[in-house]
Design an enzyme around this catalytic site. Structure first.
Site, PDB file in Angstrom:
ATOM      1  N   ASP A 160      -0.449 -51.510 -18.897  1.00 51.76           N
ATOM      2  CA  ASP A 160      -0.402 -52.515 -19.974  1.00 51.76           C
ATOM      3  C   ASP A 160       0.519 -52.028 -21.078  1.00 51.76           C
ATOM      4  O   ASP A 160       0.066 -51.402 -22.013  1.00 51.76           O
ATOM      5  CB  ASP A 160      -1.825 -52.757 -20.487  1.00 51.76           C
TER       6      ASP A 160
ATOM      7  N   GLU B  59       2.930 -56.827 -29.141  1.00 49.29           N
ATOM      8  CA  GLU B  59       1.961 -57.764 -28.571  1.00 49.29           C
ATOM      9  C   GLU B  59       0.556 -57.388 -29.013  1.00 49.29           C
ATOM     10  O   GLU B  59      -0.235 -58.235 -29.404  1.00 49.29           O
ATOM     11  CB  GLU B  59       2.040 -57.755 -27.039  1.00 49.29           C
TER      12      GLU B  59
ATOM     13  N   GLU C 281       1.752 -59.255 -17.514  1.00 47.74           N
ATOM     14  CA  GLU C 281       0.749 -58.515 -18.271  1.00 47.74           C
ATOM     15  C   GLU C 281      -0.096 -57.637 -17.367  1.00 47.74           C
ATOM     16  O   GLU C 281       0.056 -57.663 -16.144  1.00 47.74           O
ATOM     17  CB  GLU C 281      -0.170 -59.511 -19.001  1.00 47.74           C
TER      18      GLU C 281
ATOM     19  N   HIS D  32      -6.860 -50.787 -21.772  1.00 39.53           N
ATOM     20  CA  HIS D  32      -6.913 -50.306 -23.159  1.00 39.53           C
ATOM     21  C   HIS D  32      -7.654 -48.980 -23.305  1.00 39.53           C
ATOM     22  O   HIS D  32      -8.314 -48.737 -24.309  1.00 39.53           O
ATOM     23  CB  HIS D  32      -7.544 -51.373 -24.068  1.00 39.53           C
TER      24      HIS D  32
END
Ligand code: NAG
Ligand code: ZN
Length: 851
Positions: free
Chosen positions: A172, A207, A234, A307
């Site tokens: 990501d 982003e 993405e 993340h």
């Protein structure tokens, strides 16, 4: 006895059909997990043509995520990535110009480094929110045939170069950056290739700060008005085929049907649009400000690392980049070719797309909603005719079927409640992933479905069979009438059941109304296959999601999801329950019940988290420049057991003299300004707060008169007659990034948008800026309150650019007391939890001031 319709008992029948029922999910799984061989070479040895090279893509991703590191907007590393990207774009351009010179091809490559500021309203998770960004950048590359006509209508490709707060962002979204760069290379190096319509590659550099980069491009870039369609790349995971989860025009779905390995369903589209995944991509900005259709695609498998610190190249599955790269390249080729739909899309009108699409094995199906209604209606009519002999018993049949649905929903939910509430073993399937969750709740679903049939009146097998057929086909038709494309799910299971019953009546049985054992195999094979194809990716996305959506009843959510999808995958279990009489059924229920109890005992011993399926922990070291206090804030974003104990241990270990034995959880609401850096995501957090002793030697750099963190007003003017006050708020934040202000006021006018709420309300404004852009302003006209006191209380907070662990490990000495604490705490946590926690450790500076 007829072999076409054998009259075997329960055991023998199960044995006979079991092989078929095993094969169906196996085929589905093989399909779901298939990825191409990764390529290393830049050129295909056989054709001598350039090809997508996974090795090269991952090389870029590794450089960005490991050499440069955490590219959080506003940090030094973020600025380094900007410079690197400009170099890559310039190099691509030089290569392009060399090729053109050597071959005279109709090809032009242009490069922009866009830098700009802007403001936008960005509502999220039901909260009103505003963004102000300063001097952020994008790197843009356009390939065209060099003519004005060729540039008039363009396809936009987007990926983002930045990574989020706690993550190196290899998947990501560095991998997509690499894919776009590799596509440029392949296109430029392909002899003869010349785009009839331009393709714009947007290497978007903000982003994660809430889509500022795509906003900047869409609202300010000179080529933005030429964009006719967008493809967004993405990631929210690191494995598997990238999923098409948003498609907003028929032309774009048609284009997608040309990719070598399509993986997208209207079902994923409907789930995403329902908002339950609580995620959002740049696609939103392109829809809103460019008003164009497109495709939104993401790597979604193994979303545990999304993340997280472990979003690293070493954790990206082999073949992922090859697959996504080849699919993307095919789309670009298709949409830039002469005759492509791109120029037509200039007349695009935004409306809900009315097209059903899904990939099934190697086929990609697509048809309009209008067609769907006709086909599903015809199937329903056919089902009614075929089952007419069973009509008279339908009252019982319906009772059996609805009893079955209720039972299959109830049993797994009871299991979930017992695990979570009674045994205190909630989320025991988390580390085991989607198969663990399916393993716990699917057998319970079957148990519930079958057990329920013990309580409904004895009913003819053929009646229940007909009821299931009617339910599936009527649902398909009814749901499609509501224009929900996911109705296809019921069609795909209704159709084979219909065909099976047709074959049954025409060829298999001699006595009217009889159901052959093989009819179950025929009717159940495809629903089981497609059911698996739908269930596995859905659960694959939802199970890791429960680790980041707060203290929700995760066990029941996952149990409900799995029960609905399992029941849909095995619809014929209910008529099957009526085939052998209640005595046999009772035996089967006892066996399944025992298995479920055993299952629960096994799951109760499992740990919720492990090293590759970690708990997300949020830790702030917060210095308050108003009160001069230092606090440690700790929060978790899941409902797994054990968090309170962990906080107690942290308090004892790091609270020092001020540590308290029983820290109390705090309320999280819009007024908990300590967590505003993560607002509105902070709504998911269950926070605790521990006071820290201050080092008497410490002198704060954040309160210095000129270089500190400050809010002040300029041009402050009160108009008593009009009852208004106007001023410019100036925020200075050297060394701090991602600042946020929150305040209550009745705003009449501001420079965020033209539409402030017409009432006294709380407002949150977040800032995101380029490295060292350390000031921003906000123009306000507010209504003076009745009591005449014009002062407004502003809460403000920012993150120390040099105090984010582990992103800033390399310069830890410059991070002050926060980084010292983080280093110790990270090591302690690792030891204490056996590496099962991924902590986001942020040094924050906050205050409150009345202006
Ligand atoms: C943005 O960049 C311009 C030009 O480099 C500079 O003058 C300005 O101060 C920058 N803005 C901020 C907020 O730093
Ligand atoms: Zn992303």
């Amino acid at each position: 006895m007829s072999l076409l319709s054998p009259k075997w008992g329960l055991g023998r029948s199960l044995l006979a059909i079991a092989p078929f029922l095993f094969v169906a999910p196996l085929i589905a799984l093989k399909q779901h997990y298939s990825l191409p061989e990764p390529e290393t070479a830049l050129t295909n040895a056989r054709t001598n043509l350039p090809q997508i090279s996974e090795a090269r893509i991952l090389g870029y991703a590794k450089y960005l995520s490991e050499e440069i590191g955490y590219r959080t907007v506003g940090t030094y590393e973020h600025a380094v990535a900007d410079t690197w990207m400009v170099q890559q774009a310039e190099e691509a351009k030089r290569n392009c110009e060399r090729v053109v010179k050597e071959t005279g091809r109709k090809l032009q490559c242009e490069v922009w480094r866009q830098q700009g500021s802007g403001k936008q309203r960005f509502d999220m998770m039901g909260k009103r929110l505003y963004k102000s960004y300063q001097n952020l950048t994008n790197i843009v590359v356009r390939l065209s045939d060099g003519t004005d006509a060729g540039k008039e209508h363009a396809l936009l490709l987007n990926s983002h170069l930045d990574s989020t707060l706690p993550s190196p962002g290899a998947a990501d979204d560095a991998i997509s950056v690499g894919i776009m760069l590799d596509c440029i290379r392949v296109l430029v190096d392909t002899p003869e290739w010349s785009p009839a319509h331009a393709v714009i590659f947007l290497f978007n550099h903000a982003e994660e700060s809430l889509q500022d980069g795509s906003h900047l491009f869409s609202t300010q870039h000179p080529t933005a008005h030429t964009v006719r369609a967008v493809i967004n790349l993405e990631a929210a995971g690191t494995t598997g085929r990238e999923l098409l989860f948003q498609a907003t025009s028929e032309e774009m779905v048609e284009a997608y049907s040309n990719v070598p390995r399509p993986f997208g369903t209207i079902f994923a589209n409907d789930i995403f649009n329902s908002g339950v995944l609580l995620s959002d991509t740049d696609f939103r900005q392109f829809e809103e400000y460019l008003d164009v259709p497109g495709l939104d695609m993401a790597i979604v498998g193994n979303s545990y690392l999304y993340h997280m610190r472990k979003d690293l190249v070493e954790n990206i599955e082999a073949g992922v980049a090859q697959n996504m790269g080849e699919n993307t390249l095919a789309l670009i080729r298709h949409l830039t070719a002469p005759g492509s739909a791109i120029p037509k899309l200039a007349n695009f009108e935004r409306k809900r797309m009315r097209m059903v699409y899904f990939g099934l094995m190697s086929h990609f199906f697509m048809y309009r909603f209008s067609t769907a209604k006709v086909i599903y209606g015809a199937l329903l009519a056919g089902a009614l005719v075929l089952s007419r002999s069973a009509w008279h018993g339908q009252r019982r049949g319906v009772l059996a079927v609805f009893g079955g649905l209720l039972g299959s929903l109830l049993a797994p939910n009871i299991v979930a409640l017992i695990m979570h509430r009674v045994l205190g073993k909630g989320m025991s399937w988390f580390a085991g992933g989607h198969f663990a969750a399916i393993g716990l709740y699917s057998p319970a679903t079957l148990l519930g479905g079958l057990a329920s049939q013990l309580f409904v009146p004895t009913t003819d097998e053929k009646t229940v069979f007909a009821s299931i057929l009617l339910l599936q086909t009527a649902t398909a038709f009814g749901v499609q009438l509501l224009n929900v494309g996911s109705a296809a799910m019921f069609f795909i299971s209704g159709l084979p059941i219909f065909l099976a019953l047709l074959v049954n009546n025409m060829a298999l049985v001699t006595r009217k109304g009889e159901i052959s054992l093989w009819t179950y195999v025929l009717g159940q094979f495809l629903p089981l296959l497609t059911g698996t194809l739908i269930m596995v990716p859905t659960v694959e996305v939802f199970v890791p999601l429960t680790g980041r959506i707060g203290n929700v009843p995760a066990d029941n959510i996952v149990a409900t999801l799995i029960s609905v999808l399992s029941a849909q995958a095995v619809p014929l279990a209910i008529p099957f329950a009526h085939r052998f009489g209640k005595k046999s059924l009772r035996k089967l229920v006892v066996v399944l019940g025992t298995a479920t109890l055993l299952n629960m005992a096994i799951y109760a011993r499992k740990d919720v988290f492990d090293e590759m399926h970690q708990k997300r922990l949020f830790v702030l070291h917060l210095e308050n420049v108003t009160t001069h206090e230092h606090h440690l804030h700790i929060a978790s974003a899941d409902g797994a057991p054990g968090f309170h104990e962990l906080v107690k241990d942290i308090s004892t270990e790091f609270g020092g003299a001020l540590s308290i034995a029983e820290p109390a959880p705090l309320v999280m609401n819009d007024y908990n300004a300590d967590w505003d850096s993560l607002y509105p995501f902070s709504a998911f957090l269950s926070p605790y707060k521990i006071e820290l002793a201050r080092d008497p030697e410490y002198t704060s750099p954040w309160i210095a008169p000129d270089t500190g963190f400050s809010l002040s007003t300029v041009n402050d003017a009160t108009n008593l007659a009009a009852g208004t006050r106007s001023f410019t708020l100036q925020i200075n934040h050297p060394g701090l990034i991602w600042t946020v202000i929150a305040f209550d006021a009745h705003v009449l006018q501001w420079n965020l948008d033209d539409n402030p709420p017409a009432e006294y309300a709380r407002h949150h404004v977040k800032e995101g800026s380029f490295y060292k852009a350390d000031t921003w302003t906000l123009d306000l006209v507010v209504k003076l309150p009745e009591d005449g006191n014009p002062g407004i209380l502003f809460n403000f907070i920012g993150l120390q650019e040099k105090a984010m662990w582990p992103g800033k490990k390399a310069v830890k000495a410059q991070g002050g007391p926060a980084m010292q604490l983080f280093e110790n705490m990270d090591a302690w946590l690792d030891e204490k939890t056996g590496g099962t926690v991924d902590a986001l450790l942020l040094g924050c500076v906050a205050g409150a001031v009345v202006v």
